[in-house]
Design a protein around this motif. Structure first.
Motif, PDB file in Angstrom:
ATOM      1  N   GLU A 191      -4.095 -13.075  14.979  1.00 37.44           N
ATOM      2  CA  GLU A 191      -4.085 -12.628  16.370  1.00 37.44           C
ATOM      3  C   GLU A 191      -3.143 -13.490  17.208  1.00 37.44           C
ATOM      4  OE1 GLU A 191      -6.776 -13.129  14.531  1.00 37.44           O
ATOM      5  OE2 GLU A 191      -7.545 -11.068  14.366  1.00 37.44           O
ATOM      6  N   LYS A 192      -3.121 -14.800  16.946  1.00 35.49           N
ATOM      7  CA  LYS A 192      -2.194 -15.691  17.653  1.00 35.49           C
ATOM      8  C   LYS A 192      -0.756 -15.300  17.375  1.00 35.49           C
ATOM      9  CE  LYS A 192      -4.922 -19.949  18.096  1.00 35.49           C
ATOM     10  NZ  LYS A 192      -6.217 -19.424  17.672  1.00 35.49           N
ATOM     11  N   ALA A 193      -0.470 -14.974  16.108  1.00 40.18           N
ATOM     12  CA  ALA A 193       0.888 -14.590  15.731  1.00 40.18           C
ATOM     13  C   ALA A 193       1.305 -13.302  16.434  1.00 40.18           C
ATOM     14  CB  ALA A 193       0.981 -14.434  14.217  1.00 40.18           C
ATOM     15  N   GLU A 194       0.407 -12.340  16.503  1.00 40.39           N
ATOM     16  CA  GLU A 194       0.744 -11.086  17.172  1.00 40.39           C
ATOM     17  C   GLU A 194       1.008 -11.303  18.657  1.00 40.39           C
ATOM     18  OE1 GLU A 194      -0.865  -7.360  16.371  1.00 40.39           O
ATOM     19  OE2 GLU A 194      -1.822  -7.934  14.491  1.00 40.39           O
ATOM     20  N   LYS A 195       0.198 -12.114  19.303  1.00 43.25           N
ATOM     21  CA  LYS A 195       0.396 -12.393  20.728  1.00 43.25           C
ATOM     22  C   LYS A 195       1.709 -13.132  20.960  1.00 43.25           C
ATOM     23  CE  LYS A 195      -4.479 -12.416  22.039  1.00 43.25           C
ATOM     24  NZ  LYS A 195      -5.628 -13.234  22.530  1.00 43.25           N
ATOM     25  N   PHE A 196       2.049 -14.026  20.031  1.00 38.33           N
ATOM     26  CA  PHE A 196       3.316 -14.750  20.139  1.00 38.33           C
ATOM     27  C   PHE A 196       4.498 -13.784  20.079  1.00 38.33           C
ATOM     28  CE2 PHE A 196       6.735 -16.541  17.419  1.00 38.33           C
ATOM     29  CZ  PHE A 196       7.314 -17.380  18.354  1.00 38.33           C
ATOM     30  N   VAL A 197       4.462 -12.856  19.138  1.00 39.96           N
ATOM     31  CA  VAL A 197       5.560 -11.891  19.013  1.00 39.96           C
ATOM     32  C   VAL A 197       5.612 -10.978  20.228  1.00 39.96           C
ATOM     33  CG1 VAL A 197       6.487  -9.997  17.638  1.00 39.96           C
ATOM     34  CG2 VAL A 197       5.496 -11.981  16.506  1.00 39.96           C
ATOM     35  N   GLU A 198       4.458 -10.571  20.729  1.00 40.46           N
ATOM     36  CA  GLU A 198       4.435  -9.743  21.932  1.00 40.46           C
ATOM     37  C   GLU A 198       5.065 -10.478  23.106  1.00 40.46           C
ATOM     38  OE1 GLU A 198       0.352  -8.765  22.449  1.00 40.46           O
ATOM     39  OE2 GLU A 198       0.315  -7.333  20.770  1.00 40.46           O
ATOM     40  N   LYS A 199       4.814 -11.781  23.209  1.00 40.59           N
ATOM     41  CA  LYS A 199       5.407 -12.550  24.301  1.00 40.59           C
ATOM     42  C   LYS A 199       6.920 -12.624  24.144  1.00 40.59           C
ATOM     43  CE  LYS A 199       5.082 -16.811  26.936  1.00 40.59           C
ATOM     44  NZ  LYS A 199       4.313 -18.048  27.211  1.00 40.59           N
ATOM     45  N   LEU A 200       7.409 -12.865  22.923  1.00 39.58           N
ATOM     46  CA  LEU A 200       8.855 -12.879  22.708  1.00 39.58           C
ATOM     47  C   LEU A 200       9.467 -11.531  23.088  1.00 39.58           C
ATOM     48  CD1 LEU A 200       9.406 -14.739  19.309  1.00 39.58           C
ATOM     49  CD2 LEU A 200       9.861 -15.604  21.600  1.00 39.58           C
ATOM     50  N   ASP A 201       8.807 -10.454  22.684  1.00 40.28           N
ATOM     51  CA  ASP A 201       9.309  -9.113  22.990  1.00 40.28           C
ATOM     52  C   ASP A 201       9.409  -8.860  24.487  1.00 40.28           C
ATOM     53  OD1 ASP A 201       9.919  -7.832  20.563  1.00 40.28           O
ATOM     54  OD2 ASP A 201       7.807  -7.442  20.159  1.00 40.28           O
ATOM     55  N   SER A 202       8.550  -9.513  25.253  1.00 37.54           N
ATOM     56  CA  SER A 202       8.502  -9.261  26.695  1.00 37.54           C
ATOM     57  C   SER A 202       9.537 -10.058  27.468  1.00 37.54           C
ATOM     58  CB  SER A 202       7.105  -9.597  27.229  1.00 37.54           C
ATOM     59  OG  SER A 202       6.893 -11.003  27.248  1.00 37.54           O
ATOM     60  N   MET A 203      10.241 -10.971  26.813  1.00 39.44           N
ATOM     61  CA  MET A 203      11.178 -11.839  27.520  1.00 39.44           C
ATOM     62  C   MET A 203      12.531 -11.162  27.669  1.00 39.44           C
ATOM     63  SD  MET A 203      10.261 -15.585  25.943  1.00 39.44           S
ATOM     64  CE  MET A 203       8.795 -16.447  26.522  1.00 39.44           C
ATOM     65  N   PRO A 204      12.951 -10.845  28.886  1.00 40.95           N
ATOM     66  CA  PRO A 204      14.187 -10.086  29.084  1.00 40.95           C
ATOM     67  C   PRO A 204      15.448 -10.879  28.770  1.00 40.95           C
ATOM     68  CG  PRO A 204      13.291 -10.772  31.193  1.00 40.95           C
ATOM     69  CD  PRO A 204      12.260 -11.122  30.167  1.00 40.95           C
ATOM     70  N   ASN A 205      15.352 -12.194  28.690  1.00 41.22           N
ATOM     71  CA  ASN A 205      16.553 -13.001  28.443  1.00 41.22           C
ATOM     72  C   ASN A 205      16.783 -13.279  26.967  1.00 41.22           C
ATOM     73  OD1 ASN A 205      14.324 -14.713  28.229  1.00 41.22           O
ATOM     74  ND2 ASN A 205      15.490 -16.512  28.885  1.00 41.22           N
ATOM     75  N   LEU A 206      16.057 -12.577  26.094  1.00 43.47           N
ATOM     76  CA  LEU A 206      16.223 -12.773  24.658  1.00 43.47           C
ATOM     77  C   LEU A 206      16.612 -11.477  23.964  1.00 43.47           C
ATOM     78  CD1 LEU A 206      13.106 -14.932  23.653  1.00 43.47           C
ATOM     79  CD2 LEU A 206      15.428 -15.755  24.122  1.00 43.47           C
ATOM     80  N   ASN A 207      17.513 -11.570  23.005  1.00 45.31           N
ATOM     81  CA  ASN A 207      17.702 -10.528  21.999  1.00 45.31           C
ATOM     82  C   ASN A 207      17.070 -11.038  20.719  1.00 45.31           C
ATOM     83  OD1 ASN A 207      19.251  -8.570  23.421  1.00 45.31           O
ATOM     84  ND2 ASN A 207      21.066  -9.862  23.219  1.00 45.31           N
ATOM     85  N   LEU A 208      16.229 -10.235  20.068  1.00 44.73           N
ATOM     86  CA  LEU A 208      15.601 -10.744  18.854  1.00 44.73           C
ATOM     87  C   LEU A 208      15.519  -9.695  17.769  1.00 44.73           C
ATOM     88  CD1 LEU A 208      11.851 -10.576  18.952  1.00 44.73           C
ATOM     89  CD2 LEU A 208      12.901 -10.842  21.170  1.00 44.73           C
ATOM     90  N   THR A 209      15.505 -10.207  16.544  1.00 50.92           N
ATOM     91  CA  THR A 209      15.352  -9.381  15.352  1.00 50.92           C
ATOM     92  C   THR A 209      14.218  -9.948  14.518  1.00 50.92           C
ATOM     93  OG1 THR A 209      17.677  -8.719  15.279  1.00 50.92           O
ATOM     94  CG2 THR A 209      16.449  -8.598  13.228  1.00 50.92           C
ATOM     95  N   LYS A 210      13.334  -9.060  14.034  1.00 53.53           N
ATOM     96  CA  LYS A 210      12.188  -9.455  13.223  1.00 53.53           C
ATOM     97  C   LYS A 210      12.407  -8.960  11.801  1.00 53.53           C
ATOM     98  CE  LYS A 210      10.395  -7.517  16.746  1.00 53.53           C
ATOM     99  NZ  LYS A 210       9.584  -6.782  17.729  1.00 53.53           N
ATOM    100  N   LEU A 211      12.371  -9.876  10.865  1.00 50.93           N
ATOM    101  CA  LEU A 211      12.724  -9.572   9.481  1.00 50.93           C
ATOM    102  C   LEU A 211      11.517  -9.653   8.552  1.00 50.93           C
ATOM    103  CD1 LEU A 211      15.979 -11.726   9.253  1.00 50.93           C
ATOM    104  CD2 LEU A 211      15.832  -9.259   9.619  1.00 50.93           C
TER     105      LEU A 211
END
Length: 202
Positions: free
Chosen positions: A169-189
């Motif tokens: 659950e912590k990992a999912e919340k962490f990824v959700e937070k990264l996804d919500s950050m407008p100043n980041l481009n990210l790729t999940k592999l």
């Protein structure tokens, strides 16, 4: 976790050549019972991405025994620098024994929270967050240190056998937070242990 792209069949398991002292560090890691080291695939990626930051300032949060540190150093040019921190003296001493003579490397024995709060004015072109601080804790503070165009990298984002109860659950919340950050481009592999690579836009 279904937010990772699918694995491709062409991926190879040959990650040679291995970094200098890697075999010795690996043996010491096993002998000392450290089980949280990054795998070969992650290490190879860290090396490749490090080569994209000439004269770069590098930060590793969570040295462990230095296995991932060795990969990062292998990819860095001679004009780059790496700060790597850990709070465990036993494991950090292994990294120091094999890698401590590299003039590009500064190993620090310190608690992650204390280091981050004491160094908020610094900036880095490449951050590998391999411990709680800079990942599940103090994420905003660490990302503020990332330069525009800088790389932020985490692994162990797919379920691991050593995850304690509630960690998924912590990992999912962490990824959700990264996804919500407008100043980041990210790729999940969906590769290795589950890797996220982000770059800062502004």
């Amino acid at each position: 976790m279904d937010f990772f792209i699918q694995k491709n069949d062409f991926m190879t398991t040959d990650f040679s050549p291995l970094p200098k002292f890697y075999a010795e560090i690996h043996k010491a890691t096993i002998d000392n019972g450290f089980t949280m080291a990054s795998d070969l695939a992650t290490g190879s990626l860290l090396r490749t991405l490090a080569g994209n930051k000439p004269k770069g300032k590098f930060l590793e949060l969570g040295t462990g025994t230095g296995m991932s540190t060795a990969w990062i150093l292998e990819g860095m040019d001679r004009n780059s620098s790496l700060i790597s921190i850990d709070f465990d003296e036993q494991f950090l001493s292994i990294a120091s024994a094999f890698l401590g003579e590299d003039p590009r490397l500064n190993l620090e024995l310190i608690d992650g929270e204390k280091w981050v709060k004491s160094n908020r004015g610094k900036s880095f072109d490449y951050i590998f967050a391999d411990t709680w601080h800079g990942k599940y804790l103090l994420l905003d503070e660490v990302l503020e240190m990332l330069t525009i165009g800088g790389l932020y990298i985490v692994d162990d984002m797919l379920p691991q056998d050593n995850w304690p109860d509630g960690h998924a659950e912590k990992a999912e919340k962490f990824v959700e937070k990264l996804d919500s950050m407008p100043n980041l481009n990210l790729t999940k592999l969906n590769w290795s242990t589950g890797i996220i690579i982000a770059t800062r836009k502004y």
